[in-house]
Design a protein around this motif. Structure first.
Motif, PDB file in Angstrom:
ATOM      1  N   LEU A   3      53.946  33.416  52.155  1.00 30.59           N
ATOM      2  CA  LEU A   3      52.681  33.777  52.792  1.00 30.59           C
ATOM      3  C   LEU A   3      51.747  32.579  52.727  1.00 30.59           C
ATOM      4  N   THR A   4      51.177  32.217  53.872  1.00 29.34           N
ATOM      5  CA  THR A   4      50.191  31.148  53.958  1.00 29.34           C
ATOM      6  C   THR A   4      48.868  31.737  54.418  1.00 29.34           C
ATOM      7  N   VAL A   5      47.800  31.389  53.716  1.00 29.60           N
ATOM      8  CA  VAL A   5      46.461  31.873  54.060  1.00 29.60           C
ATOM      9  C   VAL A   5      45.822  30.922  55.056  1.00 29.60           C
ATOM     10  N   LEU A   6      45.386  31.459  56.186  1.00 27.20           N
ATOM     11  CA  LEU A   6      44.614  30.683  57.157  1.00 27.20           C
ATOM     12  C   LEU A   6      43.121  30.815  56.899  1.00 27.20           C
ATOM     13  N   GLY A   7      42.713  31.954  56.374  1.00 26.01           N
ATOM     14  CA  GLY A   7      41.312  32.209  56.059  1.00 26.01           C
ATOM     15  C   GLY A   7      41.172  33.516  55.316  1.00 26.01           C
ATOM     16  N   GLY A   8      40.038  33.667  54.622  1.00 27.61           N
ATOM     17  CA  GLY A   8      39.847  34.884  53.851  1.00 27.61           C
ATOM     18  C   GLY A   8      38.414  35.367  53.801  1.00 27.61           C
ATOM     19  N   CYS A   9      37.533  34.836  54.662  1.00 26.24           N
ATOM     20  CA  CYS A   9      36.142  35.294  54.666  1.00 26.24           C
ATOM     21  C   CYS A   9      36.021  36.660  55.336  1.00 26.24           C
ATOM     22  N   GLY A 208      53.217  42.562  41.437  1.00 30.90           N
ATOM     23  CA  GLY A 208      53.544  41.295  40.789  1.00 30.90           C
ATOM     24  C   GLY A 208      52.423  40.276  40.846  1.00 30.90           C
ATOM     25  N   ARG A 209      51.764  40.156  42.005  1.00 31.54           N
ATOM     26  CA  ARG A 209      50.634  39.242  42.186  1.00 31.54           C
ATOM     27  C   ARG A 209      49.566  39.951  42.997  1.00 31.54           C
ATOM     28  N   LEU A 210      48.317  39.578  42.752  1.00 29.09           N
ATOM     29  CA  LEU A 210      47.194  40.128  43.501  1.00 29.09           C
ATOM     30  C   LEU A 210      46.405  38.977  44.112  1.00 29.09           C
ATOM     31  N   LEU A 211      46.223  39.041  45.423  1.00 30.76           N
ATOM     32  CA  LEU A 211      45.431  38.053  46.156  1.00 30.76           C
ATOM     33  C   LEU A 211      44.226  38.771  46.738  1.00 30.76           C
ATOM     34  N   LEU A 212      43.046  38.448  46.231  1.00 36.77           N
ATOM     35  CA  LEU A 212      41.807  39.060  46.713  1.00 36.77           C
ATOM     36  C   LEU A 212      41.355  38.354  47.980  1.00 36.77           C
ATOM     37  N   THR A 213      40.923  39.133  48.966  1.00 40.78           N
ATOM     38  CA  THR A 213      40.506  38.534  50.227  1.00 40.78           C
ATOM     39  C   THR A 213      39.304  39.278  50.798  1.00 40.78           C
ATOM     40  N   ALA A 221      33.998  32.867  43.796  1.00 37.83           N
ATOM     41  CA  ALA A 221      35.194  33.651  43.495  1.00 37.83           C
ATOM     42  C   ALA A 221      35.173  34.240  42.096  1.00 37.83           C
ATOM     43  N   GLU A 222      34.472  33.601  41.161  1.00 42.83           N
ATOM     44  CA  GLU A 222      34.576  33.986  39.754  1.00 42.83           C
ATOM     45  C   GLU A 222      34.205  35.443  39.476  1.00 42.83           C
ATOM     46  N   PRO A 223      33.112  35.991  40.034  1.00 44.91           N
ATOM     47  CA  PRO A 223      32.822  37.394  39.742  1.00 44.91           C
ATOM     48  C   PRO A 223      33.901  38.350  40.239  1.00 44.91           C
ATOM     49  N   ALA A 224      34.490  38.059  41.391  1.00 43.17           N
ATOM     50  CA  ALA A 224      35.573  38.903  41.914  1.00 43.17           C
ATOM     51  C   ALA A 224      36.796  38.832  41.005  1.00 43.17           C
ATOM     52  N   LEU A 225      37.155  37.633  40.579  1.00 42.43           N
ATOM     53  CA  LEU A 225      38.314  37.471  39.704  1.00 42.43           C
ATOM     54  C   LEU A 225      38.106  38.198  38.382  1.00 42.43           C
ATOM     55  N   ALA A 226      36.895  38.090  37.830  1.00 37.65           N
ATOM     56  CA  ALA A 226      36.608  38.757  36.561  1.00 37.65           C
ATOM     57  C   ALA A 226      36.662  40.270  36.715  1.00 37.65           C
ATOM     58  N   ALA A 227      36.146  40.787  37.821  1.00 38.37           N
ATOM     59  CA  ALA A 227      36.158  42.233  38.037  1.00 38.37           C
ATOM     60  C   ALA A 227      37.578  42.763  38.177  1.00 38.37           C
ATOM     61  N   ALA A 228      38.417  42.060  38.926  1.00 34.76           N
ATOM     62  CA  ALA A 228      39.798  42.505  39.095  1.00 34.76           C
ATOM     63  C   ALA A 228      40.579  42.409  37.787  1.00 34.76           C
ATOM     64  N   ALA A 229      40.302  41.359  37.013  1.00 30.59           N
ATOM     65  CA  ALA A 229      41.021  41.147  35.757  1.00 30.59           C
ATOM     66  C   ALA A 229      40.668  42.177  34.693  1.00 30.59           C
ATOM     67  N   ALA A 230      39.602  42.934  34.898  1.00 28.11           N
ATOM     68  CA  ALA A 230      39.239  43.963  33.933  1.00 28.11           C
ATOM     69  C   ALA A 230      40.318  45.035  33.807  1.00 28.11           C
ATOM     70  N   SER A 231      41.095  45.240  34.879  1.00 25.81           N
ATOM     71  CA  SER A 231      42.153  46.260  34.825  1.00 25.81           C
ATOM     72  C   SER A 231      43.528  45.719  35.186  1.00 25.81           C
ATOM     73  N   TYR A 232      43.582  44.548  35.802  1.00 26.92           N
ATOM     74  CA  TYR A 232      44.867  43.985  36.236  1.00 26.92           C
ATOM     75  C   TYR A 232      45.170  42.728  35.443  1.00 26.92           C
ATOM     76  N   LEU A 236      46.634  36.398  39.488  1.00 29.25           N
ATOM     77  CA  LEU A 236      45.466  36.791  40.270  1.00 29.25           C
ATOM     78  C   LEU A 236      44.817  35.564  40.881  1.00 29.25           C
ATOM     79  N   SER A 237      44.449  35.657  42.178  1.00 30.20           N
ATOM     80  CA  SER A 237      43.767  34.555  42.846  1.00 30.20           C
ATOM     81  C   SER A 237      42.968  35.092  44.023  1.00 30.20           C
ATOM     82  N   VAL A 238      42.203  34.192  44.646  1.00 27.66           N
ATOM     83  CA  VAL A 238      41.383  34.527  45.812  1.00 27.66           C
ATOM     84  C   VAL A 238      41.919  33.777  47.017  1.00 27.66           C
ATOM     85  N   ALA A 239      41.992  34.454  48.154  1.00 34.93           N
ATOM     86  CA  ALA A 239      42.491  33.841  49.382  1.00 34.93           C
ATOM     87  C   ALA A 239      41.578  32.715  49.840  1.00 34.93           C
TER      88      ALA A 239
END
Length: 248
Positions: A3-9, A208-213, A221-232, A236-239
């Motif tokens: 999978l290749t990300v072209l954009g994630g906004c 197996g992996r979570l990609l936030l977009t 990205a940091e607040p989103a990563l921290a929020a997701a990591a609270a349960s997962y 983990l990464s951001v698109a």
């Protein structure tokens, strides 16, 4: 499977960025998922317009499908026009973007096919399963399974739904809308998700992996990563444009 990300906004492309857009590849077959605003130039940095084998569109908001128009133009107006491109979308989702040009101009450049929840489809080497997920407009969650059994699941834009765990069950990669880090405003709560929601879904589904977009443009990205990591607790990464994930 890659999978290749072209954009994630989400909503609109921030400076130098693009909205939702992903390429999933297997055995040389390339599926473009959600050609949102500003994704075509990034696609063309990697391949020709004629190299796309199929398009999947989760819903009709322009940040997920606007660049279908220039993609079809690039194929139809080339010196040697490309073969008709299979384009899969919910019923009526592409009416507006396909109406940007006179019908005869692009008519031979694509074949439109409806995405039907509950009815698996074969798209090149992939099995596609479609899930009806809540959004402001009809939205199709997508689960692509490669011939080796690897799975990419993608939510499109969605509010809370029991179907999300079924969509993502044991997926190697979940691409999950996470417009807000923790709390979705009340008026959008039935139709959008947070990174906190995405983390909970990924944990419940055994992903197996979570990609936030679809993060709000120009937000860190940091607040989103921290929020997701609270349960997962998995990878983990951001698109972001140019990110490539190989699933082996």
């Amino acid at each position: 499977m890659r999978l290749t990300v072209l954009g994630g906004c989400g909503a609109w492309p921030a400076a130098g960025q693009a909205c939702s857009g992903y390429v999933v590849e297997e055995e040389g077959f390339r599926v473009l998922v959600d050609p949102g605003y500003a994704t075509l130039p990034r696609l063309l940095e990697r391949m020709g317009a004629a190299d796309v084998d199929a398009v999947l569109v989760t819903h009709g908001h322009p940040d997920h499908c606007a660049d279908l128009n220039p993609l079809l133009r690039a194929r139809a107006l080339a010196d040697t026009p490309a073969a008709a491109l299979p384009v899969h979308a919910p019923p009526g989702a592409l009416d507006a973007v396909l109406a940007l040009d006179k019908p005869r101009m692009l008519a031979s450049s694509f074949t439109l096919r409806e995405l039907s929840p509950g009815t698996p489809q074969e798209i090149g080497p992939f099995r596609l399963d479609v899930f009806d997920l809540p959004h402001h407009v009809p939205n199709a969650g997508l689960r692509l399974t490669g011939p080796g059994g690897r799975v990419v699941a993608y939510t499109g834009d969605t509010g809370p739904s029991a179907e999300l765990v079924s969509l993502a069950k044991d997926a190697d990669l979940l691409v999950a809308e996470a417009t807000y880090p923790e709390r979705v405003p009340d008026e959008d709560a039935p139709y959008l998700s947070s990174a906190l929601d995405a983390g909970r879904t990924a944990a419940s589904a055994g992903v197996g992996r979570l990609l936030l977009t679809h993060l709000w443009p120009d937000t860190p990205a940091e607040p989103a990563l921290a929020a997701a990591a609270a349960s997962y607790g998995g990878e983990l990464s951001v698109a972001a444009a140019g990110v490539t994930l190989d699933l082996r």
